[in-house]
Design an enzyme around this catalytic site. Structure first.
Site, PDB file in Angstrom:
ATOM      1  N   CYS A   1     161.048  74.674 -10.816  1.00 26.88           N
ATOM      2  CA  CYS A   1     161.121  73.313 -11.372  1.00 26.88           C
ATOM      3  C   CYS A   1     162.574  72.861 -11.445  1.00 26.88           C
ATOM      4  CB  CYS A   1     160.493  73.258 -12.760  1.00 26.88           C
ATOM      5  SG  CYS A   1     158.759  73.743 -12.822  1.00 26.88           S
TER       6      CYS A   1
ATOM      7  N   CYS B   1     160.694  77.337 -15.949  1.00 27.64           N
ATOM      8  CA  CYS B   1     160.282  77.381 -14.539  1.00 27.64           C
ATOM      9  C   CYS B   1     161.484  77.217 -13.608  1.00 27.64           C
ATOM     10  CB  CYS B   1     159.248  76.276 -14.297  1.00 27.64           C
ATOM     11  SG  CYS B   1     158.821  76.005 -12.577  1.00 27.64           S
TER      12      CYS B   1
END
Length: 106
Positions: A33, A30
């Site tokens: 993230c 991600c």
């Protein structure tokens, strides 16, 4: 304060040993993230949040911890007080996460 890395093995222990907890659920793949990680670390060092434990949980390798917060998207943030889920938000904006954390003091 350092960000605590938690897994399914110790997640409940982290919740029970800290009255107020904010959890960032992430995955290695991600991008958002990864981009949020330095912001999360900076927030963990913020004097306004000294009584709050900041926790990182890999949502892919800790399905039980993920279920406790009903994670839908990543990054996903959840706040726990006295071991109970209070609120959560799927966001990659620091303001949204700060707003969520302030609910722990409400």
């Amino acid at each position: 304060m350092a960000v605590i890395k938690a897994t399914d093995d110790d997640f409940n222990q982290v919740l029970s040993s800290n009255q107020k907890v904010v959890v960032k659920y992430y995955a290695d793949w991600c991008g958002n993230c990864r981009l949020f990680s330095p912001k999360f670390k900076r927030m963990s060092d913020d004097e306004a949040f000294t009584n709050i434990a900041f926790v990182d949980v890999n949502a892919e390798t800790s399905p039980e911890a993920r279920k406790l917060a009903n994670v839908t998207n990543l990054p996903y943030f959840a706040i726990f007080k006295d071991g109970q889920l209070v609120d959560s938000v799927a966001a990659s904006k620091e303001d949204a996460v700060r707003e969520l954390i302030h609910k722990l003091d409400a």
